[in-house]
Design an enzyme around this catalytic site. Structure first.
Site, PDB file in Angstrom:
ATOM      1  CE  LYS A  83      -2.241   1.714   3.814  1.00 60.54           C
ATOM      2  NZ  LYS A  83      -2.091   3.176   3.860  1.00 60.54           N
ATOM      3  CG  ASP A 135      -4.712   4.673   1.748  1.00 63.53           C
ATOM      4  OD1 ASP A 135      -5.852   5.138   1.607  1.00 63.53           O
ATOM      5  OD2 ASP A 135      -4.156   4.539   2.860  1.00 63.53           O
ATOM      6  CE  LYS A 143      -7.752   6.883   4.174  1.00 62.15           C
ATOM      7  NZ  LYS A 143      -6.324   6.587   4.061  1.00 62.15           N
ATOM      8  CG  ASP A 200     -13.623  17.096  -5.904  1.00 57.92           C
ATOM      9  OD1 ASP A 200     -14.642  17.789  -6.106  1.00 57.92           O
ATOM     10  OD2 ASP A 200     -12.473  17.560  -5.935  1.00 57.92           O
ATOM     11  CB  THR A 223      -9.570   4.449  13.129  1.00 60.59           C
ATOM     12  OG1 THR A 223      -8.479   4.739  12.256  1.00 60.59           O
ATOM     13  CG2 THR A 223     -10.213   3.155  12.716  1.00 60.59           C
TER      14      THR A 223
END
Ligand code: C5P
Length: 232
Positions: free
Chosen positions: A30, A57, A59, A62, A119
């Site tokens: 990743k 990754d 994320k 938009d 988290t």
């Protein structure tokens, strides 16, 4: 290929490549925004050239049209997994998938994974600051159902939520779970950690492991031991 995705949270390309040199076979890794924004896309292309599988990754979050165009270009990099924030809504998630299909043209489409509740956000903050009611687990399941409806392949979630998400969204809906520690490790900044054994028993499809592998005395052997547990 394995079910353990190694988080390459290094600051530079040279560190990434010398870490990968320790692995005789292709692995699943990743790469996140720090490395991508610092090094550009070349590090991603190089990792792919070396035959590794790659979860990019970044994320995305938009308006649907912008996410669709962004995903089209990420798919052209030949990465294997990408993600979006479920908070962008069902239309945005559908657009993400559409962009990936357009950019894959004949190749395998990258898996598209939704990020539910970060988290780092405690329930109190989620309820009052973000205005989302209920518990974090309830909100994560709600977002996971939206992701499923939009045609995403799965979500990022805590190992403690994987079972409930499978129950809500089906066993074939992927759960990708960080927050993994070996029994003997320090938790570092992770709050609710789980072992690979716990993750496997709770049905996590992929685990994302960073420091427990990257900072171990023998990363390759540590990785092999985790993979054995995940596939036992
Ligand atoms: O070193 P460690 O195993 O904690 O690394 C976990 C990786 O998973 C990091 O790249 C971290 O950013 C990522 N992650 C996480 N918790 C989330 C989402 C992503 O730890 N909820």
């Amino acid at each position: 290929m394995g079910r353990t995705i190694i988080a390459l949270d290094f600051s530079g390309k040279e560190e990434v490549l010398s870490f990968l040199d320790q692995f005789p076979d292709p692995i699943y890794v990743k790469i996140g925004m720090e490395l991508t924004y610092g090094e550009g896309l070349e590090v991603i292309r190089e990792v792919k050239r070396r035959g590794h599988q790659l979860f990019l990754d970044l994320k995305l979050h938009d308006i649907p049209n912008t996410v669709r165009g962004g995903m089209r270009n990420l798919a052209r990099l030949g990465v294997d997994m990408v993600n979006v924030h479920c908070a962008g809504g069902i239309e945005m998630m559908k657009a993400a998938r559409q962009g990936l299909e357009e950019g894959s043209a004949g190749r395998k489409r990258p898996l598209c994974i939704g990020v539910t509740i970060l988290t780092s956000i405690p329930q109190e903050t989620m309820n009052t600051e973000l205005g989302i009611p209920g518990t974090v687990t309830e909100a994560a399941i709600h977002y996971a159902r939206n992701a499923r409806e939009a045609g995403l392949d799965g979500v990022v979630c805590s190992p403690h939520e994987a079972r409930a998400i499978h129950e809500a969204c089906g066993q074939d809906f992927l759960t990708v779970t960080p927050g993994i520690r070996l029994a003997q490790d320090a938790a570092n900044d992770q709050k609710r950690v789980a072992t690979p054994e716990y993750a496997r028993q709770n049905g996590c499809d992929y685990i994302v492991v960073g420091r427990s592998i990257t900072r171990s005395a023998d990363p390759y052997q540590t990785y092999l031991a985790i993979e054995r547990t995940m596939n036992s």
